[in-house]
Scaffold this active site. Structure first.
Site, PDB file in Angstrom:
ATOM      1  N   LYS A   1      -8.351  14.386   3.744  1.00 16.21           N
ATOM      2  CA  LYS A   1      -7.579  13.140   3.813  1.00 16.21           C
ATOM      3  C   LYS A   1      -6.695  13.237   5.045  1.00 16.21           C
ATOM      4  CE  LYS A   1      -6.077  14.069  -0.443  1.00 16.21           C
ATOM      5  NZ  LYS A   1      -6.567  12.917  -1.104  1.00 16.21           N
ATOM      6  N   ARG A   2      -5.950  12.171   5.362  1.00 19.92           N
ATOM      7  CA  ARG A   2      -5.029  12.271   6.484  1.00 19.92           C
ATOM      8  C   ARG A   2      -4.042  13.413   6.233  1.00 19.92           C
ATOM      9  NH1 ARG A   2      -4.944   8.305  10.674  1.00 19.92           N
ATOM     10  NH2 ARG A   2      -3.350   9.676  11.518  1.00 19.92           N
TER      11      ARG A   2
ATOM     12  N   LYS B   1     -14.159   8.777  -5.130  1.00 24.08           N
ATOM     13  CA  LYS B   1     -15.457   9.136  -4.536  1.00 24.08           C
ATOM     14  C   LYS B   1     -15.909  10.495  -5.058  1.00 24.08           C
ATOM     15  CE  LYS B   1     -14.053   6.410  -0.644  1.00 24.08           C
ATOM     16  NZ  LYS B   1     -13.167   6.396   0.521  1.00 24.08           N
TER      17      LYS B   1
ATOM     18  N   HIS C   1       0.801  -1.239   0.000  1.00 23.40           N
ATOM     19  CA  HIS C   1       0.000   0.000   0.000  1.00 23.40           C
ATOM     20  C   HIS C   1       0.826   1.278   0.000  1.00 23.40           C
ATOM     21  CE1 HIS C   1      -4.223  -1.239   0.384  1.00 23.40           C
ATOM     22  NE2 HIS C   1      -3.749  -2.301   1.005  1.00 23.40           N
TER      23      HIS C   1
ATOM     24  N   LYS D   1       0.954  14.506   1.168  1.00 22.98           N
ATOM     25  CA  LYS D   1      -0.340  14.864   0.578  1.00 22.98           C
ATOM     26  C   LYS D   1      -0.442  16.370   0.296  1.00 22.98           C
ATOM     27  CE  LYS D   1      -2.716  10.875   2.674  1.00 22.98           C
ATOM     28  NZ  LYS D   1      -3.269  10.129   1.533  1.00 22.98           N
TER      29      LYS D   1
ATOM     30  N   THR E   1      -8.346   6.774  -2.803  1.00 17.79           N
ATOM     31  CA  THR E   1      -9.713   6.356  -3.153  1.00 17.79           C
ATOM     32  C   THR E   1     -10.672   7.529  -2.977  1.00 17.79           C
ATOM     33  OG1 THR E   1      -9.952   5.462  -0.926  1.00 17.79           O
ATOM     34  CG2 THR E   1      -9.463   3.891  -2.682  1.00 17.79           C
TER      35      THR E   1
END
Length: 845
Positions: free
Chosen positions: A567-568, A679, A376, A573, A675
């Site tokens: 998101k986290r 969405k 992952h 990110k 993901t």
């Protein structure tokens, strides 16, 4: 309170939300009143909203039970190959509405609750999220369970029933504060404890060698108590099981040690054993080598493998003599969700060799054919490496087995590359540099027959970079399985307006075959459809605006662009890049207040790991910037910044349908898949993003011209790494960037503590692994293109429709079909098990 549906609305909604029969509604009301009375021991005079939620949950669960028992009977009779999905996280969210949808009960329940004078949304809000995961990995596992049941696979999710899930995040004075997530406080109506299947798990002890082989003795025992949760497929009467283990001290735990009669202390010490399932480690993409975490990882696999072997032996009833394990891989497929359950490999070997007395080579061949491993992440700090000393103390027999696996593995490599010591060192399961450690990813690769990444670009990076030596040795072992999301939760449940609009346009078959969304391409120029899609989005925005105004006391402009980054919180990110864009927009408004400006509401949300200093500083910076922007009268309603507190599954279900612009801006080559990006696409948001993770495939499906792609590609990042990244050059040559950084640095956003953000700017200049400045200029230009298109509602909505039409590939049904046929050796089926009220023909396959 929702008004009762008109006949026309009922006709329109029947397909997706289930039929409202008079007898259905009457039966549900009867069940509701019965549970309120007999299960909760309340009447309407004293019942609280939570009691009503529990009464409804038990009523809906009644409809699951018959199907659940029947599904398990069906598997027992037909003995299909079973799939076991092992994960330390299952980020399930709420269960009630999802169950109503998958059983086709939603309309009937809505009507029943309305007739009872209650409000369905209020009841749904009473349910606690099952926060048994951190982020993407755990939520993926939840989507996969939904798809495995919907595709009729005999599948089981196995994990830990954490008493405390991911912490609740409070934002106080702009800082993240963690609170314990006591999600089981009021009980959980969806689980069933199974003490009759309690199993022992061993720790510590030592290994004795004898003529019969190795024996692991003098161990400390902890019991694993299973709790089962039903997982319904969509409208097919299949109900699979998620089994989560809870740690219990055995009755004789520690009493032996207290021969002086300290009974009280002995009983109190039982907590030490039970701590194993107490709390989820709140780290995402970060390895924390704590003994308790290793205990959790071994606890779940030891209990699970006993269960799997018991079930395998049960299916062999009627055969005389000892059970043969030759057919084990034909009947059992075990998927390791990342390396967290990697100890399953040496544990299965221990069971085969020490307990079932198979010879090593036979056991190893069976083990390799049984396991498959999903990777992952490529971030080095996320890869698990357990110190030898810890394994030696906690799991001495497993360490011996790992050494023996490694020996066989290195013998093979030295036979192929006799002189290449460097390759042996790189490929060993045991790393020597910086203290001896076991590389769990290497163990998973060597002990599995299939290894996959979770998006094409990620799987290629694994093959050509991270695990290059392994893929050169066994190229056929490496695969790609692009992630997906379940359209049941991420469209029907969270965005009923859009789901129904699509069903009217192309029929409702798309719910089980998302590729049918391609038919929407025929409606891209249809004015009515464009108007309807745009109206659904506007309705969702109005509703979410009301929620935000209630929660945050900030006036929201619902016609502004909702620009969302949830998101986290992690440096890779790049929430910081988004923050710099906010500051840049703010400066532009202040510089020229009369100029035309496309209004935006920027919404950022996510949790930072409690020990991750930089992530917590990033949250503080965003909230500090928001404070200044939101209070500046010059800005007015042109720009608002909201930090969404306690982002979780149930909040995602509210924000995603209301989003116009989805931010997916990680540095190319760092996000395995994502993901959230899928969405947003399915729910009619446009994506601004880098060519990273699944963004690449989204651009392939929708056309790059229908997304806002910016920034360096993987090869550009590699080139920059080779040359060296110099943040200062960007700072000096881009005036708007310099201005923003100077403001952050000088305390403009926190005048009372001007030094507060020095750590952040210092990182950005001196050791920014994720090269925020390098992509700044292109990101800002790309945001200008977003503004330009947003002003033309028709063209914007046409692009939205093209994106929805292209999102079919990103259904978890497609992902699971790929796993089933290419990894697990099972076939999805659309066979419908007869419902509980119809006779059950034995062997109906």
């Amino acid at each position: 309170m929702a008004a009762p549906l008109t006949d026309q609305e009922k006709r329109k909604q029947i397909s997706i939300r289930g039929i409202v029969g008079v007898e259905n509604v009457a039966e549900l009301k009867k069940g509701f009143n019965r549970h309120l009375h007999f299960t909760l021991v309340k009447d309407r005079n004293v019942a609280t909203p939570r009691d009503y939620y529990f009464a409804l949950a038990h009523t809906v669960r009644d409809h699951l039970v018959g199907r659940w028992i029947r599904t398990q009977q069906f598997y027992y009779e037909t003995d299909p190959k079973r799939v076991y999905y092992l994960s330390l996280e299952f980020y399930m969210g709420r269960t009630l509405q999802n169950t109503m949808i998958n059983l086709g009960l939603q309309n009937a329940c809505d009507e029943a609750i309305y007739q009872l004078g209650l409000d369905m949304e209020d009841l749904e809000e009473m349910e606690e999220d099952a926060g048994l995961g951190n982020g993407g990995l755990g939520r993926l596992a939840a989507c996969f369970l939904d798809s495995m049941a919907t595709l009729g696979l005999a599948a089981y999710g196995y994990g830990i029933r954490y008493e405390y899930g991911i912490f609740n995040q409070k934002i106080k004075n702009g800082w993240q504060v963690e609170e314990a997530d006591d999600w089981l406080r009021h009980g959980n109506p969806w689980e069933k404890a199974r003490p009759e299947y309690m199993l022992p798990v061993h720790f510590y002890g030592r290994v004795e060698e004898s003529k019969e082989g190795a024996k692991w003795v003098d161990t400390q025992v902890v019991l694993a108590m299973p709790y089962d949760t039903p997982i319904p497929g969509y409208m097919n009467n299949t109900v699979n099981t998620m089994r989560l283990w809870s740690a219990r001290a055995p009755n004789d735990f520690n009493l032996m040690d207290f021969n002086v009669g300290d009974y009280i202390q002995a009983v109190l010490d039982r907590n030490l054993a039970e701590n194993i399932s107490r709390v989820l480690y709140p780290n995402d993409n970060f390895f924390e080598g704590k003994e308790l975490r290793l205990k959790q990882e071994y606890f779940v696999v030891a209990a699970t493998l006993q269960d799997i072997i018991r079930r395998f032996k049960n299916s062999k009833k009627g055969f005389s003599g000892p059970v043969s394990f030759d057919s084990f891989p034909e009947k059992v497929a075990i998927q390791l969700n990342d390396t967290h359950p990697a100890m399953a490999i040496p544990e299965l070997m221990r069971v085969f060799v020490d307990i079932e007395k198979l010879d090593w080579d036979t056991a190893w061949a069976i083990t390799k054919r049984t396991f498959a491993y999903t990777n992952h992440t490529v971030l080095p700090e996320a890869l698990e490496r357990w110190p030898i000393g810890l394994l030696e103390t906690l799991l001495p027999r497993h360490l011996q087995i790992i050494y023996r696996i490694n020996q066989g593995h290195l013998d093979e490599i030295s036979a192929l590359f006799p002189e290449d010591m460097d390759r042996m060192r790189r490929m060993s399961l045991i790393e020597e540099d910086g203290g001896k450690r076991v590389n769990m990813a290497h163990l998973c690769i060597v002990g599995s027959h299939a290894v996959n990444g979770v998006a094409e670009i990620h799987s290629n990076i694994i093959k050509t970079d991270v695990f290059r030596d392994f893929s050169e040795l066994e190229p056929e072992k490496f695969q790609n399985k692009t992630n997906g999301i379940t359209p049941r939760r991420w469209l029907l449940l969270c965005n009923p307006g859009l789901a129904e609009l699509i069903a009217e346009a192309i029929g409702e078959e798309y719910v089980k075959d998302l590729s049918q969304l391609q038919k929407l391409n025929e409606l891209v120029d249809d004015d009515t459809f464009i108007r309807d899609v745009s109206k659904v989005k506007q309705d969702n925005k109005e509703k979410f605006s009301q929620y935000l105004e209630k929660e945050y006391m900030v006036e929201i402009n619902p016609s502004s662009m909702f620009d969302v980054h949830v998101k986290r919180i992690h440096e890779y990110k790049r929430q910081l890049l988004n923050c710099l864009h906010i500051v840049t927009m703010y400066n532009r408004i202040r510089k020229n207040p009369k100029a035309h400006f496309v209004p935006r509401t920027v919404i950022i949300g996510g949790k930072a790991a409690p020990g991750y200093h930089m992530a917590k500083m990033i949250i503080k910076l965003i909230t500090a910037v928001g404070e200044v922007v939101n209070k500046d009268p010059v800005v007015g309603s042109k720009l608002k910044v909201i930090y969404l507190e306690n982002y979780r599954v149930s909040l995602a279900e509210k924000v995603i349908p209301a989003t116009d612009l989805s931010e997916q801006i990680s540095t190319a080559g760092t996000e395995a898949s994502g993901t959230g990006n899928m969405k947003f696409m399915l729910n009619g948001a446009l994506t601004i993003g880098t060519m990273d993770g699944a963004n690449v495939e989204m651009a392939e499906e929708a056309g790059e011209e229908n997304m806002f792609i910016f920034g360096m590609r993987v090869e550009d990042v590699a080139e920059m790494d080779a040359q060296g990244y110099d943040a200062m050059t960007y700072y000096q040559k881009i005036p708007e960037l310099k201005q923003a950084i100077d403001q952050i640095n000088s305390g403009f956003f926190c005048p009372k503590q001007p030094e507060l953000f020095k750590d952040v700017t210092n990182m950005l200049f001196n050791h920014d692994r994720f090269k925020v400045f390098a992509d700044y200029e292109d990101y800002i230009k790309c945001q200008e293109k977003v503004n330009e298109l947003y002003q033309n509602l028709r063209e914007w909505t046409k692009m939205v429709i093209k994106n929805i039409a292209a999102s079919g590939k990103f259904s978890s049904d497609r992902t699971i079909t790929d796993y089933a046929t290419e990894v697990w050796g099972v076939e999805p089926t659309d066979l419908k098990i007869p419902p509980p009220n119809e006779p059950f023909e034995k062997h109906s396959r």
